[in-house]
Enzyme design. Structure first.
Site, short mmCIF file in Angstrom:
data_model
loop_
_atom_site.label_atom_id
_atom_site.label_comp_id
_atom_site.label_asym_id
_atom_site.label_seq_id
_atom_site.Cartn_x
_atom_site.Cartn_y
_atom_site.Cartn_z
N CYS A 117 38.95 34.04 39.93
CA CYS A 117 38.35 32.91 39.23
C CYS A 117 36.97 32.53 39.77
CB CYS A 117 39.28 31.70 39.29
SG CYS A 117 39.87 31.29 40.94
N HIS A 129 35.56 25.19 39.02
CA HIS A 129 35.03 25.60 40.32
C HIS A 129 33.52 25.35 40.34
CE1 HIS A 129 38.82 27.18 41.27
NE2 HIS A 129 38.61 28.47 41.23
#
Lengths: 365, 365, 365, 365
Positions: free
Chosen positions: D156, D256
């Site tokens: 990710c 993120h």
């Protein structure tokens, strides 16, 4: 004076770590035995534990060899054994320690409802310890070996609830209706895994398994009395004291906040000022006995309208005191107020330590 | 069909931004005027606002010239004016707009207690709008100019409280005692500065200024009726419905959680299953009228024991529905349950939009 | 020994409150004057302040009368004055105190770039204080009155950055490239309003106004030297030490975390083990001088792979130490590691106290 | 047009739930098989899963019977199989599905480093899919059965890193040094238990096991090419592209954030304005192919100095776009900037869906 030897069961868990912190540098106790699962047994404590406390792992505990949770080895020499075991294993292990003649002070729920087991919040109902004190003294008088006993620490959210109620009931008579809505910290749930981050980030979980039932029942045992013989506890009947709890998990590390309302059975009810003064004046027995961990001020009654707050107020008297704020009349019952208690101190491990200090003062340990 | 022209007062604030988001691409309204302080007046909206929403600033609003909050300029042409003004300025400004013949739908608290001002949660008491509907129709019949009116949106935490109570009162008669402990989101407090980060990080603030009084009073007006003439509102008297609120600010962005308990005046009380079914079956008038923002399901009754949760459930029906969970008997009153509502949608700006849709359906707008 | 008299400017603010906490029960200083805005002047401190610390407002400070921030009244008798003033007023006020002959230790940014003003992280570059020590001694030798001086505390995030670098530069020579990405606590921003809750709840703000420029410049002054005469500071030139900072605000109450990478100018670079040992061995001058607040261990080098963590490690040595972890080779520069420092202790008020202790040890105070 | 049949492995887990959400109402795929552990097999999906998404469990998935993760039963009929399996079981199961001729799109790390397995961020390097496209076409040309293939979704945090770099490398040539410090959301870690609440409340964990190594290696494979035959991938050698990652877990639910710095190999480097324009102009192949989930704008370049922020910006283009802000010169390398990507969409399940859409557009599915 020689320190009393203390053992800790479930030493690598969340509650066990707290017991170890509180016992290191304790003026009356020293750690003599640490017990954990067979996976940890045989290792030095520092290698067996994933230490997750803000205080460093005490030097004195680092190299203690972890044992299995059996009443032998170093545990055989212990004067008191603190149990931070999970409920799924606490039943058998604590029973074995009791049968081996040990004084077991347990944070587990397993024996809380036993008729002859004291369920104690040490700043509230230390007089319940008389049941075990009596057993020990009778055995002594009869020349028998010292009997094993189990004393249970209450559920963490129960501790905060009953602390301010005790002096009020003593002064103004029974409370016949009580509601509490809790906003509970996550530390109470341990940390492997404990409460998942995604459950408390920008969120509330309005449910904690078994918690409401515990609060509603334990309150009646703690504020209740014993039978005539003083050998068994008799909780207040439901009809005399109705308790309703709604429990929530929130994004707070330590410190349970409870919004409570209550009604006295007697009329007329006291005034707001009276109940505040009564709480302020309360000095718990542990303080009178000079127990080293006893709070200087048992109940802090705050006047600021936005207090108590967990981050700001949870550490009063090192977590052994409770804080009460926003005491005011309630349109439905008599009064409402906010109570804050430190769930891992007066609501768990700290309560265990303070119970032990009382038992030592009474020569049971 | 031509879109109705909408103005927004306090357009750069937190509530104003939400009004703008909800009005952009609305099938019945279009933004025609934006008002803010003289500091912002004269600027394009995109230059006047510090946009803090998860949705981007709508293209259509970017270049609208911000005006002062006076019933002139583009505001003179508005069919409805939404007010997100702060209480310290809302009083005079909203009065001026009313006197200029405008339909003002206000999120401010200033006029909520006025006897002839409807205080409306649109999924709960749209029938209260009849008071203004009547005024408008009478003026029309008399050939007079359309009179200005103010309609007040309820306090955000009141909205969540009364939503599930309405169908219950309709079905089972009055509730004579009601307690609620709230766990309120921070978005309701705006964002300049709004709630300080340090106040909600690892913390709870057990106090929101004026909030408990609003909940205890507004609930009685919203669930109350009008005088015989249908011109003024008559809140339920305190003796008929005792309401006790305890309000807390917690680390949640959107979504107020409330732990409520209540008792019906009539005996015997219905069963848990009955009240769940009654809430499930409730279809609010806005839905029946086909209002575009009306929830498909007004009250979601959840069966999972750990729901509703704000992060997971606040956006049901785009925030216009409420969610109810943990419906169960209460040892002190009759029932307890957890209610979740979206504080900036059904508790603030969204309520204003839905009120406007209802007023349009009734030809008041 | 008589305690030195201390004044606090900006006493009601976030930094001022911390100064007061650290000064109460201090073995060398006592609070003698508290200054705040004219709005607070004339009130008892307890009535002027909204106290927001986890420690209670010290009894000794409660009834002190707040004065305006002028070098008269009780301030005239102070041996040292700590300034927690905001930058918008600090310039003029601190200048006035300096001109009145006071030793001013300031947390404001206003004079940090002045050539003759020491910018000091007390566990890093106390030798920079020699510039003011010299001034005082020269005046004394010349029989002149003691001159006023200003000493600046560094920016909070700079303090954490330079602490571990100092012993490394001393041992292995200059660092020619340094990058740091910070994850900064919200307490550094004060609390009225400070960081808004909605900005850090489930969020990060990747920007702190002026912070990156401060870190990039202050690092070069702190690690730099003085001119030959020892009267002015000469920051390292940009070409000799390139510093790049990226600053983020995160949901942490206290404790700045920094992920840093750096490269030594000299080849070959030392090994990971060498730099860890060098940091471990570092004893700052304040510790050698026996200053009461000096850390026992200046730099804690942690070996656990997931440390330091702000909640667990920020309070080492009461916040006067820094913690370093994850020291490892960096694929781009030489090394990378994580540094944690307590932003309100070694990064703000605490640094001021420790600077004062050093100045007292050197007879400047 | 008939919908392609999709299977989901690890259907009850965090990634599996996201696959199911993204597949429900998908215009090209329909859920045909759900696989989980033998504990869940045989149950209706709604009974096997603890659903933890903000969107409700899709009606269409509720009653699907969960199967074991074997390439038989309903899985035998699937055109594509999405794997959200944990690494400890993904190896064998995915291999079995591949050997059974299935197109497996996997979120697990097991096969990412295999030389003939594409590691794909669909908005970055869809051209890497040509390796499997070729295999399928060659088999078809040879009259052989369609071969099974595995395509891996990247880590990710790698996805967010490489997205803005791709157009820059295409335009300005290789990047020879790259540093990234990540502030990663907790949703990426799943939820049973996932990240513990106590680890991210008022805290940061500066370590995510294996994450830095993945980012440093995967970046070089994704930005690298293939051998001459186009059958195997050849990651950029370490000497050509040095990547350094420092990974942190923070209290963010989704999204993120990465603070990155980088240097181009070629001199002179482009200007800040040039690289911003290049990122703005980038249109990924999936968008050109008209894939239904492809972002309208692949890279959002923000000009506000405090953006991107996860709560405000993570949902741009439904999470399939990345946002970039604070693009500026870097004192150490050439440029620094902040990148935000949605870790469960473009960084996990969403990437899998978009890869499948590309493969369908290319007739591999």
């Amino acid at each position: 004076m020689a320190l009393k030897k203390a053992g800790v069961l479930g030493a690598t868990g969340s509650v066990g770590q707290r017991f170890i912190l509180l016992l290191s540098n304790h003026p009356e106790f020293e750690i003599h035995a640490l017990g954990a699962s067979s996976r940890s047994a045989g290792k030095a404590y520092k290698d067996a534990v994933t230490w997750k406390q803000t205080d460093l792992l005490p030097e004195s505990a680092k190299s203690i060899l972890v044992e299995e949770c059996k009443p032998e080895g170093n545990f055989a020499e212990c004067d008191v054994v603190f149990s931070g075991l999970d409920a799924d294993v606490a039943g058998d292990i604590e029973k074995a320690f009791k049968e081996a003649g040990k004084v077991v002070i347990s944070n587990a729920k397993n024996y809380r409802r036993e008729a002859d087991v004291p369920l104690v919040v040490p700043i509230v109902n230390p007089e319940h310890l008389s049941v075990v004190e009596k057993k020990v003294q009778e055995a002594k008088a009869a020349g028998k070996p010292k009997p094993g006993v189990i004393v249970c620490i209450s559920n963490c959210s129960t501790a905060g609830l009953v602390a301010p109620l005790k002096p009020l009931v003593d002064a103004y008579g029974p409370i016949d209706a009580l509601t509490t809505t809790t906003l509970q910290a996550i530390s109470g749930a341990g940390f492997s895994p404990g409460v998942s981050g995604i459950d408390v980030l920008d969120n509330i979980v309005p449910f904690i398994s078994g918690e409401e039932e515990k609060m509603e029942w334990e309150t009646r045992k703690i504020l209740g009395g014993t039978n005539k013989e003083g050998t068994e506890f008799v909780p207040l009947p439901y009809e005399q004291m109705k308790v309703s709890a709604q429990c929530n998990r929130v994004a707070v590390s330590d410190g349970h906040t409870e919004c409570i309302s209550f009604r006295f059975a007697n009329r007329p009810a006291p005034s707001v000022e009276q109940i505040k003064q009564t709480m302020r004046d309360y000095v718990c027995d542990a303080t009178k006995l000079g127990c080293p961990s006893a709070p200087k001020q048992t109940i802090h009654v705050l006047e600021e309208n936005d207090r108590p707050q967990p981050r700001l107020d949870r550490d009063r008297d090192a977590g052994y005191a409770v804080s009460v704020g926003r005491v005011r009349e309630d349109p439905v019952l008599d009064f409402k107020m906010v109570v804050l208690s430190h769930n891992t101190i007066i609501g768990a491990a700290g309560a265990g330590i303070l119970i032990a200090e009382i038992l030592k003062a009474k020569n049971v340990i």
